[in-house]
Scaffold this active site. Structure first.
Site, PDB file in Angstrom:
ATOM      1  N   GLY A  11       2.750  -0.710 -10.945  1.00 34.34           N
ATOM      2  CA  GLY A  11       1.661  -1.118 -10.390  1.00 34.34           C
ATOM      3  C   GLY A  11       0.361  -0.721 -11.196  1.00 34.34           C
ATOM      4  O   GLY A  11       0.551   0.557 -11.618  1.00 34.34           O
ATOM      5  N   CYS A  75       8.712  -4.818 -16.003  1.00 36.57           N
ATOM      6  CA  CYS A  75       9.324  -5.763 -17.236  1.00 36.57           C
ATOM      7  C   CYS A  75      10.945  -5.406 -16.985  1.00 36.57           C
ATOM      8  O   CYS A  75      11.437  -4.266 -17.213  1.00 36.57           O
ATOM      9  CB  CYS A  75       9.032  -4.975 -18.500  1.00 36.57           C
ATOM     10  SG  CYS A  75       9.838  -5.799 -19.877  1.00 36.57           S
ATOM     11  N   ASP A 105       6.883   6.766 -11.617  1.00 38.06           N
ATOM     12  CA  ASP A 105       7.997   7.600 -12.202  1.00 38.06           C
ATOM     13  C   ASP A 105       8.998   6.581 -12.901  1.00 38.06           C
ATOM     14  O   ASP A 105       9.744   6.930 -13.807  1.00 38.06           O
ATOM     15  CB  ASP A 105       8.811   8.267 -10.986  1.00 38.06           C
ATOM     16  CG  ASP A 105       9.304   7.356  -9.934  1.00 38.06           C
ATOM     17  OD1 ASP A 105       8.670   6.363  -9.694  1.00 38.06           O
ATOM     18  OD2 ASP A 105      10.224   7.747  -9.205  1.00 38.06           O
ATOM     19  N   GLY A 106       9.306   5.262 -12.396  1.00 38.24           N
ATOM     20  CA  GLY A 106       9.966   4.383 -12.859  1.00 38.24           C
ATOM     21  C   GLY A 106       9.802   3.970 -14.403  1.00 38.24           C
ATOM     22  O   GLY A 106      10.356   4.075 -15.345  1.00 38.24           O
ATOM     23  N   ASP A 152       0.024   6.095  -5.216  1.00 39.04           N
ATOM     24  CA  ASP A 152       1.016   6.675  -4.254  1.00 39.04           C
ATOM     25  C   ASP A 152       1.052   8.004  -4.267  1.00 39.04           C
ATOM     26  O   ASP A 152       1.455   8.810  -3.106  1.00 39.04           O
ATOM     27  CB  ASP A 152       2.573   6.201  -4.277  1.00 39.04           C
ATOM     28  CG  ASP A 152       2.553   4.657  -4.399  1.00 39.04           C
ATOM     29  OD1 ASP A 152       1.695   4.087  -3.921  1.00 39.04           O
ATOM     30  OD2 ASP A 152       3.596   4.027  -4.949  1.00 39.04           O
ATOM     31  N   ARG A 187     -10.655  -1.042  21.611  1.00 34.32           N
ATOM     32  CA  ARG A 187      -9.373  -1.541  21.125  1.00 34.32           C
ATOM     33  C   ARG A 187      -8.669  -0.683  20.349  1.00 34.32           C
ATOM     34  O   ARG A 187      -8.969   0.698  20.001  1.00 34.32           O
ATOM     35  CB  ARG A 187      -9.542  -2.753  20.293  1.00 34.32           C
ATOM     36  CG  ARG A 187      -9.543  -3.969  20.993  1.00 34.32           C
ATOM     37  CD  ARG A 187     -10.097  -5.049  19.831  1.00 34.32           C
ATOM     38  NE  ARG A 187      -9.944  -6.371  20.612  1.00 34.32           N
ATOM     39  CZ  ARG A 187     -10.607  -7.559  19.921  1.00 34.32           C
ATOM     40  NH1 ARG A 187     -11.144  -7.286  18.843  1.00 34.32           N
ATOM     41  NH2 ARG A 187     -10.546  -8.757  20.388  1.00 34.32           N
ATOM     42  N   GLY A 195       1.974   3.104  -0.274  1.00 34.41           N
ATOM     43  CA  GLY A 195       2.352   4.518  -0.702  1.00 34.41           C
ATOM     44  C   GLY A 195       3.872   4.376  -1.007  1.00 34.41           C
ATOM     45  O   GLY A 195       4.351   5.397  -1.460  1.00 34.41           O
ATOM     46  N   GLU A 250       3.576   2.463   4.562  1.00 36.89           N
ATOM     47  CA  GLU A 250       4.410   1.209   4.825  1.00 36.89           C
ATOM     48  C   GLU A 250       5.972   1.702   4.621  1.00 36.89           C
ATOM     49  O   GLU A 250       6.940   0.861   4.875  1.00 36.89           O
ATOM     50  CB  GLU A 250       4.241   0.488   3.222  1.00 36.89           C
ATOM     51  CG  GLU A 250       4.393   1.195   2.045  1.00 36.89           C
ATOM     52  CD  GLU A 250       4.047  -0.003   0.856  1.00 36.89           C
ATOM     53  OE1 GLU A 250       3.940  -1.151   1.255  1.00 36.89           O
ATOM     54  OE2 GLU A 250       3.873   0.587  -0.174  1.00 36.89           O
ATOM     55  N   HIS A 284      -3.461  -5.289  -0.969  1.00 40.26           N
ATOM     56  CA  HIS A 284      -3.926  -4.760  -2.336  1.00 40.26           C
ATOM     57  C   HIS A 284      -5.256  -4.410  -2.613  1.00 40.26           C
ATOM     58  O   HIS A 284      -5.843  -4.050  -3.318  1.00 40.26           O
ATOM     59  CB  HIS A 284      -3.278  -5.914  -3.169  1.00 40.26           C
ATOM     60  CG  HIS A 284      -1.961  -5.927  -3.483  1.00 40.26           C
ATOM     61  ND1 HIS A 284      -1.132  -6.348  -2.469  1.00 40.26           N
ATOM     62  CD2 HIS A 284      -1.093  -5.527  -4.315  1.00 40.26           C
ATOM     63  CE1 HIS A 284       0.196  -6.147  -3.068  1.00 40.26           C
ATOM     64  NE2 HIS A 284      -0.053  -5.546  -4.252  1.00 40.26           N
TER      65      HIS A 284
END
Ligand code: F6P
Length: 366
Positions: A11, A75, A105-106, A152, A187, A195, A250, A284
C-alpha cells in the site's frame, strides 16, 4: 560505484516519494548510480522500461507529493520462485547490486527471501545460460535495505513508520469536521479508520480528538462492551456533550476474536440510547495527499540512512531495516523486526492481549 535499485511496494504511504528522493539524491552525492524500479516488485520481474536510471532532476518536487510516483503493486509473480528468478536476472543485466525497498512487513519479508535465495538464483541463471560466469562472480551477493513505509504503524522495532503521522493528521481533520456537524444535530458518529490489524491510528486519533470510545484489535473491550459504551456515551451526554464520537479500527475485535463492525455499534447506540447515529468510513482519503512535514523529514533522514547502510553492507551482515527509536534513526536486523511483528498477530490469536499490547507499544501496555 554501487548501483542501487529503489522501489516502493505494498500500500502506498505519504512520504514514500521523499524517501525515494533522498535515496536518489544522497546516493548520487555519494557516487552511486541509482535506478528507480517502477510498479514495485512487478517492475523488477518485468524489467525493461520499468527499471530507469535516476538523475538529480528525476525527483524534483517530490517532497510534497503524496503516494509514490514510481508506482507500487501487491505483486503475485514475485511470490513465486520463477518470478524471483526473472527479477534476479533483470538486476544482474542492469548491473544492480543493492536494493532499497520501502514498504510494509510483507514487502520487506519478500525482499529478505530474495536475498537469502540469491546464490541459488544465480546458479540457476548460470546453468540455463541466462547470465555469464563473469556476471555470476561479480554479483555474488545482493544487499537489501528496508525502509518502513506504511500508514498502519504496525512494524515492530521502530517507533513510527513513514506515512503514519500524515494519515493520523488526515483522520483528525476528518473527525474534527464530523464533530461540528455531530454537535449541531446532537448526533453520534461511528468512524471507521484504517490500520489493518493494528490499532495505532484509531488509538492516537481517539486521544487527539477526544473521542468517547475507541475499539482496537490489541485490546478488545470487556464482554459486556455494549453496555459499557452506552454508559460512557450517556455519562458524557449528562456532562453536556452534544456529540458522541466512537472510533473503530478496521481490525477491531471482541474478546472472542469476532470482528466489531461500525454498523453494529451504530445499532447499539440507536436502539439502546435512541441516539441519531451515522457511520463514516474514512477509507482511502486517509492514505492519500501530501505528506506532513514530519513524514517528509522522517523519510529524508531514513533514506539517507538507507544509502549509508548499503555502503556499509557486507555479505555476512543480515539485511537491515531503518527505523526510529527514541528520536534516533536505527538500523536493526530486518527479519527480527518482521518476526516480532508477526508475534503480535500470534499473541492476539492466542488471546494474549497484554502481550500483544506490550509488543506493539510498551508505553500503552498498562
Ligand atoms: O496497509 C495499508 C492499508 O491502507 C491498510 O490500512 C488497509 O487495510 C489496506 O491497506 C487497504 O488496502 P487496499 O488499498 O488494497 O484496499
Amino acid at each position: 560505484p554501487k548501483r542501487i535499485g529503489v522501489l516502493t511496494s505494498g500500500g502506498d504511504a505519504p512520504g514514500m516519494n521523499p524517501a525515494v528522493r533522498a535515496v536518489v539524491r544522497y546516493g548520487i552525492s555519494k557516487g552511486c548510480e541509482i535506478y528507480g524500479i517502477y510498479e514495485g516488485y512487478q517492475g523488477l520481474v518485468d524489467g525493461g522500461n520499468f527499471i530507469k536510471k535516476m538523475d538529480w532532476k528525476s525527483v524534483r518536487g517530490w517532497l510534497a507529493v503524496g503516494g509514490t510516483s514510481i508506482g507500487t503493486a501487491r505483486c503475485m509473480p514475485f511470490k513465486t520462485r520463477e518470478g524471483r528468478l526473472q527479477a534476479a536476472c533483470n538486476l544482474v543485466k542492469n548491473g544492480i547490486d543493492s536494493l532499497v525497498v520501502c514498504g510494509g512487513d510483507g514487502s520487506l519479508t519478500g525482499a529478505d527471501v530474495f536475498r537469502s535465495e540469491w546464490s541459488g538464483l544465480l546458479d540457476e541463471l548460470l546453468a540455463t545460460d541466462r547470465i555469464t560466469q563473469d556476471e555470476a562472480t561479480k554479483y555474488n551477493y545482493l544487499t537489501i535495505v528496508g525502509l518502513v513505509g506504511s500508514i498502519d504503524n504496525d512494524m515492530s522495532s521502530t517507533d513510527i513508520t513513514i506515512g503514519a503521522v500524515t494519515c493520523l493528521h488526515r483522520i483528525c481533520e476528518s473527525v474534527d469536521s464530523i464533530g461540528t456537524t455531530a454537535s449541531s444535530h446532537s448526533r453520534a458518529f461511528v468512524v471507521e479508520v484504517m490500520g489493518r490489524h493494528c490499532g495505532w491510528l484509531a488509538l492516537m486519533a481517539g486521544i487527539a480528538t477526544g473521542a468517547d470510545f475507541v475499539f482496537i484489535p490489541e485490546r478488545p473491550p470487556g464482554d459486556d462492551w455494549e453496555t459499557t459504551i452506552c454508559n460512557v456515551a450517556h455519562r458524557h451526554r449528562e456532562l453536556g456533550k452534544r456529540k458522541t464520537v466512537i472510533i473503530v479500527a478496521e481490525g477491531a475485535i471482541d474478546s472472542s476474536l469476532k470482528p466489531i463492525k461500525a454498523e453494529q455499534i451504530k445499532d447499539i447506540l440507536t436502539d439502546r440510547l435512541g441516539l441519531d447515529t451515522r457511520v463514516t468510513t474514512l477509507g482511502h482519503t486517509q492514505r492519500g495527499g501530501s505528506p506532513s512535514a514530519f513524514d517528509r523529514i522522517l523519510a529524508t533522514v531514513q533514506g539517507v540512512a538507507a544509502v549509508d547502510a548499503v555502503l556499509r553492507s557486507t555479505p555476512e551482515m543480515p539485511s537491515p531495516m531503518i527505523g526510529m527509536s527514541n528520536n534516533q534513526v536505527t538500523c536493526k536486523p530486518l527479519m527480527k523486526a518482521v518476526k516480532l511483528t508477526h508475534e503480535v498477530a500470534k499473541a492476539i490469536g492466542e488471546k494474549n492481549f497484554a502481550r500483544a499490547m506490550e509488543l506493539r507499544d510498551p508505553q500503552f501496555a498498562e
